[in-house]
Write a protein that holds these residues in place. Structure first.
Motif, mmCIF file in Angstrom:
data_model
loop_
_atom_site.group_PDB
_atom_site.id
_atom_site.type_symbol
_atom_site.label_atom_id
_atom_site.label_comp_id
_atom_site.label_asym_id
_atom_site.label_seq_id
_atom_site.Cartn_x
_atom_site.Cartn_y
_atom_site.Cartn_z
ATOM 1 N N LYS A 1 40.082 -28.846 -13.812
ATOM 2 C CA LYS A 1 39.104 -28.301 -14.757
ATOM 3 C C LYS A 1 38.533 -29.402 -15.645
ATOM 4 O O LYS A 1 37.328 -29.426 -15.941
ATOM 5 N N ALA A 2 39.405 -30.339 -16.066
ATOM 6 C CA ALA A 2 38.931 -31.467 -16.872
ATOM 7 C C ALA A 2 37.931 -32.307 -16.079
ATOM 8 O O ALA A 2 36.879 -32.709 -16.596
ATOM 9 N N HIS A 3 38.246 -32.562 -14.815
ATOM 10 C CA HIS A 3 37.339 -33.347 -13.968
ATOM 11 C C HIS A 3 35.990 -32.651 -13.817
ATOM 12 O O HIS A 3 34.927 -33.257 -14.011
ATOM 13 N N ASP A 4 36.006 -31.360 -13.467
ATOM 14 C CA ASP A 4 34.754 -30.638 -13.228
ATOM 15 C C ASP A 4 33.895 -30.570 -14.482
ATOM 16 O O ASP A 4 32.661 -30.590 -14.409
ATOM 17 N N THR A 5 34.539 -30.495 -15.649
ATOM 18 C CA THR A 5 33.790 -30.419 -16.906
ATOM 19 C C THR A 5 33.154 -31.754 -17.262
ATOM 20 O O THR A 5 31.990 -31.812 -17.679
#
Length: 701
Positions: free
Chosen positions: A536-540
């Motif tokens: 989720k951190a990567h996609d954000t």
């Protein structure tokens, strides 16, 4: 050694990846191989049987390699046995000279090494005894023999189970319980079917991994049938109706034991009721560590054989849940795909699988979850992966890469199946992405030792902590991550470029081995939550618009993450469990029982918590049969949740023994040894039961 006997090599290394790589390569080259993981076990093996050469790692737990070499060379048998030392740390000229002059080594091999370098050293010390290339193995289409004299009862029962399950799979409502396979909820997704003519096995494996599938994959080719059980996308165990894949035949074929040893062990099994591995240990043919290695090897070979199938059918059933097994596959799915393709794909098959791709550019995968998969690559493969940055075509990689064109294509196909890379018609534009560090099977890096420091006084590194400490560390890491914002989590500045985001996410996912097999249900849950959070951190942060919105939320203080109720409950349960262990060590059994009860209340699916609750239930009243039966209920559930936990089997054996159920106790002690070859308490109990059985036999008049 008779002229026709294979050269017997003793491999001593505590790294499982190195063990597997060396044993597989040496066996294929025609050697007979015995593997041990520590110095004391190596000395016991050397005392038990002769070896022609020893490959000995320097850095071993308890007793280091130099001392092992000295003791081997001080014996009459070892005086003429060449010892090759292996090390990735002690590799200065001084250390190499010490290995030869002080400890009698015949040579020194630096890690990481190429196999041809090692074989060159072996040929140098063995001379004419170095094995000639073995004949090629029979093709995968060869018929199954009508009978297998080396098959043990467990192999025959497994074959019957597979046959029964295959027959049941054609029914509308499979009688899974009768086949020994637990049924999943009725809401599970539909069964997948297909043929290998339309879908290659490595692509099927990788697809099940991406979907995080749990269930049983039934494979059929003519009369051969197998079931591969998956949990969260990782292949965990394999059942086969091929008696030629039984443990005894595998050990004979891999030259771990002789055929005469195997036949004698089968005779003793019939009279003692023991498992074949335990009998072979008692006969002095193998060590407990050899047994563990052989069981893991048997699983791998059962699965890798399927990569050679070019025809046949498959059927995936999500209602077939994985059975409780003491030994599981220890390779990642990507690693299995890579190994299977290397073993079974020749030029014709790989060309058909890849098609015409010479002019396409190889780009790294965008998704960090795919890029972070562990293949345990060799140095040359890791170098080739680093070249796949979107600036080179397949044709260029074949011509200029460190591998041969065929091996380049095999590696590329494995990466494509696992979606670690992708092919595009366009070349990369802009600056190159950060180079991703592949996981390489190698020794730790050099340390700044003083040149005049005495080698034998250096402290050995000991393998990682036990299951409980691993669980505790992961929970602590997850709790800390949830308190961070996404920039803190990935260790990035707010203006970090997208490539840096991807690189940081991949590095973090690799650190927590999110694609590897989990040792327990709770570890699997925590690792999955870490993977979701990092993803989720990567996609954000990788998308500029999403990052801008996230930074705006940060400025108003609205996106810090709390630990969460589930993680908080896990941490509280872990604290209660640790308190129970301390009380049990201090002899306070009632207090320990209360603490373990609290841990189970908070986290009822954790096998280790249930095992200790069961043990203290018995220990509070060891002569009470009712308490014993209650303890067995907890312990049976512990084994169901964590079948590879040796303590669960050990405690279950103790309770059965206290209730006078020696047959059941013996079976659990054997499983404890399969789970952990270093479980000396289980080995001692098996020896006691053996002597008790012998004393109970009537003596001849």
């Amino acid at each position: 050694m008779a002229p026709t006997d294979p050269v017997h090599v003793l491999v001593v290394d505590d790294d499982r990846n190195v063990q597997r790589m060396l044993a597989d390569a040496l066996t294929r080259a025609g050697f007979r191989v015995t593997v041990e993981r520590d110095g004391e076990a190596a000395l016991a093996a050397f005392e038990r049987q002769p070896f022609d050469v020893v490959l000995l790692d320097v850095l071993l737990p308890a007793l280091n390699g130099y001392e092992v070499a000295r003791r081997i060379k001080s014996t009459p048998r070892g005086e003429g046995t060449p010892v090759l030392m292996l090390s990735g740390i002690y590799k200065t000229k001084m250390h190499q000279a010490q290995a030869v002059e002080r400890h009698g080594a015949a040579g020194f091999v630096e890690k990481p090494f190429k196999l041809n370098q090692l074989f060159g050293k072996l040929e140098g010390v063995l001379g004419e005894r170095f094995p000639k290339p073995p004949p090629p193995p029979p093709s995968n289409g060869s018929p199954e023999p009508a009978s297998e004299p080396l098959a043990d009862p467990r192999a025959r029962a497994e074959a019957s189970l597979v046959e029964f399950t295959a027959a049941e799979s054609t029914a509308a409502e499979p009688a899974a319980d009768e086949a020994g396979i637990r049924a999943a909820p009725a809401s599970a997704p539909a069964v997948d079917r297909g043929s290998f003519a339309a879908r290659a096995f490595p692509e099927l494996l990788a697809d099940l991994h991406r979907r995080r599938s749990t269930g049983g994959l039934l494979l059929r080719r003519d009369k051969v049938k197998k079931i591969v059980f998956f949990r969260a996308g990782a292949p965990e165990s394999v059942k086969s109706n091929r008696l030629s894949e039984c443990l005894g035949r595998v050990m004979v074929r891999e030259r771990m034991i002789s055929e005469a040893d195997c036949e004698e062990s089968l005779k003793r099994m019939k009279t003692s009721g023991r498992q074949q591995g335990t009998v072979l240990i008692e006969m002095g043919c193998i060590s407990p560590h050899n047994l563990r290695y052989a069981l893991e090897l048997q699983l791998r070979l059962k699965l890798l054989e399927v990569f050679g199938w070019t025809r046949g059918e498959f059927q995936f059933n999500p209602r077939a849940q994985p059975p409780s097994e003491t030994v599981r596959l220890q390779m990642s799915t990507a690693g299995i795909v890579h190994e299977g393709i290397k073993r079974s794909y020749d030029t014709t098959r790989i060309k058909k699988a890849l098609g015409e791709i010479a002019g396409k550019y190889v780009h790294p995968a965008e998704d960090p979850l795919f890029a972070a998969q562990d293949m345990s690559l060799g140095e040359e493969e890791a170098g080739l992966l680093a070249l796949m940055d979107g600036s080179r075509t397949v044709r260029e990689l074949r011509r200029r890469g460190p591998l041969s064109p065929l091996d380049t294509d095999r590696f590329l196909y494995a990466l494509l199946c696992s979606q670690m890379v992708e092919l595009r018609t366009e070349r990369r534009t802009g600056p190159p992405p950060p180079r991703l560090q592949a996981t390489v099977a190698r020794a730790p890096g050099d340390r700044p030792w003083d040149e005049d420091e005495e080698v034998l006084e250096l402290e050995d590194e000991v393998p990682g902590d036990d299951e409980g400490h691993l669980r505790e560390r992961l929970l602590g890491a997850l709790a800390a991550m949830r308190r961070m914002d996404y920039f803190e989590l990935l260790g990035l500045r707010h203006d970090a470029p997208p490539d840096a985001v991807r690189s940081a996410a991949v590095e973090l996912l690799r650190e927590y081995r999110v694609d590897g097999p989990a040792s327990s249900a709770e570890v699997e849950t925590v690792v999955h939550q870490i993977a979701e959070l990092v993803g989720k951190a990567h996609d954000t942060l990788v998308d500029p618009a999403s990052r801008d919105r996230y930074r705006a939320e940060l400025r108003v203080g609205g996106v810090k993450h709390e630990v969460g109720e589930a993680v908080g409950r896990m941490l509280e349960a872990e604290s209660a469990f640790r308190r129970g262990e301390q009380l049990l060590a201090a002899g306070n059994v009632p207090g320990a029982h209360a603490a373990f009860s609290e841990a189970v209340r908070l986290q009822p699916d954790e096998g280790e918590f249930l095992a200790l609750l069961g043990w203290t239930t018995h220990a509070r009243a060891p002569s009470d049969a009712v308490a014993g039966r209650e303890a067995l209920t907890f312990l049976a559930e512990a084994v169901e949740r964590s079948p590879t936990l040796d303590r669960a089997h050990l405690y279950k054996g103790h309770v059965h023994k206290a209730l006078g159920q020696t047959g059941e106790a013996q079976g659990e002690y054997e499983k404890a040894v399969e789970c952990n070859p270093g479980c000396t308490e289980a080995l001692r109990e098996l020896s006691i039961l053996t002597w008790a059985a012998r004393l109970a036999q009537p003596r001849p008049s």
